[in-house]
Design a protein around this motif. Structure first.
Motif, PDB file in Angstrom:
ATOM      1  N   GLY A   1      71.578 -15.771  34.468  1.00  0.00           N
ATOM      2  CA  GLY A   1      72.599 -14.842  34.951  1.00  0.00           C
ATOM      3  C   GLY A   1      72.651 -13.552  34.154  1.00  0.00           C
ATOM      4  N   ILE A   2      72.057 -13.549  32.964  1.00  0.00           N
ATOM      5  CA  ILE A   2      71.989 -12.320  32.172  1.00  0.00           C
ATOM      6  C   ILE A   2      71.030 -11.366  32.868  1.00  0.00           C
ATOM      7  N   THR A   3      71.417 -10.095  33.032  1.00  0.00           N
ATOM      8  CA  THR A   3      70.543  -9.108  33.658  1.00  0.00           C
ATOM      9  C   THR A   3      70.026  -8.074  32.655  1.00  0.00           C
ATOM     10  N   ILE A   4      70.761  -7.903  31.552  1.00  0.00           N
ATOM     11  CA  ILE A   4      70.368  -6.910  30.540  1.00  0.00           C
ATOM     12  C   ILE A   4      70.402  -7.555  29.159  1.00  0.00           C
ATOM     13  N   ILE A   5      69.327  -7.377  28.418  1.00  0.00           N
ATOM     14  CA  ILE A   5      69.334  -7.746  26.999  1.00  0.00           C
ATOM     15  C   ILE A   5      69.639  -6.456  26.266  1.00  0.00           C
TER      16      ILE A   5
ATOM     17  N   THR B   1      79.752  -9.782  31.021  1.00  0.00           N
ATOM     18  CA  THR B   1      79.300  -9.892  32.408  1.00  0.00           C
ATOM     19  C   THR B   1      77.857  -9.447  32.628  1.00  0.00           C
ATOM     20  N   GLY B   2      76.950 -10.395  32.491  1.00  0.00           N
ATOM     21  CA  GLY B   2      75.544 -10.145  32.766  1.00  0.00           C
ATOM     22  C   GLY B   2      74.779  -9.415  31.673  1.00  0.00           C
ATOM     23  N   TRP B   3      75.412  -9.164  30.564  1.00  0.00           N
ATOM     24  CA  TRP B   3      74.827  -8.342  29.507  1.00  0.00           C
ATOM     25  C   TRP B   3      74.870  -9.123  28.195  1.00  0.00           C
ATOM     26  N   LEU B   4      73.710  -9.484  27.660  1.00  0.00           N
ATOM     27  CA  LEU B   4      73.663 -10.139  26.356  1.00  0.00           C
ATOM     28  C   LEU B   4      73.765  -9.050  25.297  1.00  0.00           C
ATOM     29  N   ILE B   5      74.899  -9.013  24.619  1.00  0.00           N
ATOM     30  CA  ILE B   5      75.164  -7.959  23.648  1.00  0.00           C
ATOM     31  C   ILE B   5      74.631  -8.332  22.273  1.00  0.00           C
ATOM     32  N   GLU B   6      74.815  -9.600  21.884  1.00  0.00           N
ATOM     33  CA  GLU B   6      74.369  -9.999  20.553  1.00  0.00           C
ATOM     34  C   GLU B   6      74.117 -11.501  20.491  1.00  0.00           C
ATOM     35  N   TYR B   7      73.020 -11.845  19.825  1.00  0.00           N
ATOM     36  CA  TYR B   7      72.723 -13.240  19.518  1.00  0.00           C
ATOM     37  C   TYR B   7      72.984 -13.436  18.035  1.00  0.00           C
ATOM     38  N   LYS B   8      73.771 -14.442  17.688  1.00  0.00           N
ATOM     39  CA  LYS B   8      74.154 -14.656  16.295  1.00  0.00           C
ATOM     40  C   LYS B   8      73.684 -15.990  15.735  1.00  0.00           C
ATOM     41  N   GLY B   9      72.881 -16.719  16.500  1.00  0.00           N
ATOM     42  CA  GLY B   9      72.436 -18.038  16.063  1.00  0.00           C
ATOM     43  C   GLY B   9      71.247 -17.987  15.117  1.00  0.00           C
TER      44      GLY B   9
ATOM     45  N   PHE C   1      69.001  -8.963  19.476  1.00  0.00           N
ATOM     46  CA  PHE C   1      68.377  -9.939  18.574  1.00  0.00           C
ATOM     47  C   PHE C   1      67.930  -9.270  17.271  1.00  0.00           C
ATOM     48  N   TYR C   2      68.462  -8.124  16.972  1.00  0.00           N
ATOM     49  CA  TYR C   2      68.037  -7.339  15.810  1.00  0.00           C
ATOM     50  C   TYR C   2      68.055  -8.184  14.530  1.00  0.00           C
ATOM     51  N   ASP C   3      66.919  -8.243  13.862  1.00  0.00           N
ATOM     52  CA  ASP C   3      66.781  -8.906  12.559  1.00  0.00           C
ATOM     53  C   ASP C   3      67.097 -10.413  12.610  1.00  0.00           C
ATOM     54  N   CYS C   4      66.788 -11.050  13.734  1.00  0.00           N
ATOM     55  CA  CYS C   4      66.947 -12.508  13.839  1.00  0.00           C
ATOM     56  C   CYS C   4      65.671 -13.149  13.307  1.00  0.00           C
ATOM     57  N   PHE C   5      65.603 -13.288  12.017  1.00  0.00           N
ATOM     58  CA  PHE C   5      64.368 -13.713  11.352  1.00  0.00           C
ATOM     59  C   PHE C   5      63.930 -15.117  11.733  1.00  0.00           C
ATOM     60  N   SER C   6      64.848 -16.012  12.037  1.00  0.00           N
ATOM     61  CA  SER C   6      64.490 -17.410  12.311  1.00  0.00           C
ATOM     62  C   SER C   6      63.911 -17.630  13.705  1.00  0.00           C
ATOM     63  N   VAL C   7      64.123 -16.692  14.617  1.00  0.00           N
ATOM     64  CA  VAL C   7      63.700 -16.867  16.007  1.00  0.00           C
ATOM     65  C   VAL C   7      62.183 -16.768  16.141  1.00  0.00           C
ATOM     66  N   LYS C   8      61.571 -17.842  16.705  1.00  0.00           N
ATOM     67  CA  LYS C   8      60.117 -17.862  16.919  1.00  0.00           C
ATOM     68  C   LYS C   8      59.755 -17.718  18.394  1.00  0.00           C
ATOM     69  N   ASN C   9      60.572 -18.290  19.262  1.00  0.00           N
ATOM     70  CA  ASN C   9      60.306 -18.266  20.701  1.00  0.00           C
ATOM     71  C   ASN C   9      61.564 -17.863  21.451  1.00  0.00           C
TER      72      ASN C   9
ATOM     73  N   ILE D   1      89.994   3.322  12.769  1.00  0.00           N
ATOM     74  CA  ILE D   1      89.861   1.985  12.249  1.00  0.00           C
ATOM     75  C   ILE D   1      88.922   1.203  13.166  1.00  0.00           C
ATOM     76  N   VAL D   2      87.918   0.570  12.577  1.00  0.00           N
ATOM     77  CA  VAL D   2      86.985  -0.255  13.327  1.00  0.00           C
ATOM     78  C   VAL D   2      87.288  -1.714  13.025  1.00  0.00           C
ATOM     79  N   ILE D   3      87.449  -2.509  14.064  1.00  0.00           N
ATOM     80  CA  ILE D   3      87.754  -3.926  13.900  1.00  0.00           C
ATOM     81  C   ILE D   3      86.595  -4.742  14.448  1.00  0.00           C
ATOM     82  N   ASN D   4      86.072  -5.640  13.648  1.00  0.00           N
ATOM     83  CA  ASN D   4      85.026  -6.544  14.114  1.00  0.00           C
ATOM     84  C   ASN D   4      85.705  -7.823  14.586  1.00  0.00           C
ATOM     85  N   TYR D   5      85.807  -7.983  15.900  1.00  0.00           N
ATOM     86  CA  TYR D   5      86.507  -9.115  16.488  1.00  0.00           C
ATOM     87  C   TYR D   5      85.783 -10.435  16.265  1.00  0.00           C
ATOM     88  N   TYR D   6      84.524 -10.397  15.875  1.00  0.00           N
ATOM     89  CA  TYR D   6      83.725 -11.602  15.753  1.00  0.00           C
ATOM     90  C   TYR D   6      83.574 -12.082  14.311  1.00  0.00           C
ATOM     91  N   VAL D   7      84.236 -11.447  13.369  1.00  0.00           N
ATOM     92  CA  VAL D   7      84.044 -11.734  11.957  1.00  0.00           C
ATOM     93  C   VAL D   7      84.365 -13.191  11.595  1.00  0.00           C
TER      94      VAL D   7
END
Length: 142
Positions: free
Chosen positions: A36-40, A18-26, A45-53, A1-7
């Protein structure tokens, strides 16, 4: 069973471990990656169509696979000097991206990083680059 905790977190913009940007949802046009983020992370940012900069802090040292793939509106990104590696297809089909200056400490560029970046005209490579994988600029403007 897979649970999406962010739904049910419709106002959540960043998923960080901790220091790792896992997902941008904005849906912002300009995104400031938190200091403070060390790893993207993979596909952050997969398929974040609105992001320009995207403004990345100096604390980031690694950009993982697919990090910005399909950000077709992305026109500007400043990769900080501390980044040492960029993973496979990290900027795949960022069709609005025209210019990229790669940081001085970058030693490794993954497979097809700029594939299908049709608008890409200029890429500045650092002198210390040790490894460039196959087809980095496959089907791009370069």
């Amino acid at each position: 069973i897979v649970i999406n905790y962010y739904v049910l977190c419709n106002k959540l913009k960043n998923v960080i471990r901790t220091g790792w940007l896992i997902e941008y949802k904005g849906e912002d046009e300009t995104v400031y990656v938190p200091d403070g983020i060390t790893i993207i992370g993979n596909g952050a940012f997969y398929d974040c169509f609105s992001v320009k900069n995207i403004i990345i802090p100096d604390s980031v040292t690694r950009i993982e696979e697919y990090a910005f793939s399909l950000c077709e509106s992305l026109t500007s990104i400043k990769i900080p000097n501390g980044v040492t590696s960029i993973g496979e297809v990290a900027f795949f089909k960022c069709t609005g991206l025209e210019e990229v200056k790669l940081p001085a400490k970058l030693t490794k560029i993954g497979y097809r990083v700029f594939e299908k970046c049709f608008s890409l005209k200029t890429v500045t490579l650092p002198e210390g680059l040790l490894s460039i994988s196959d087809n980095v600029f496959y089907s791009s403007g370069i």
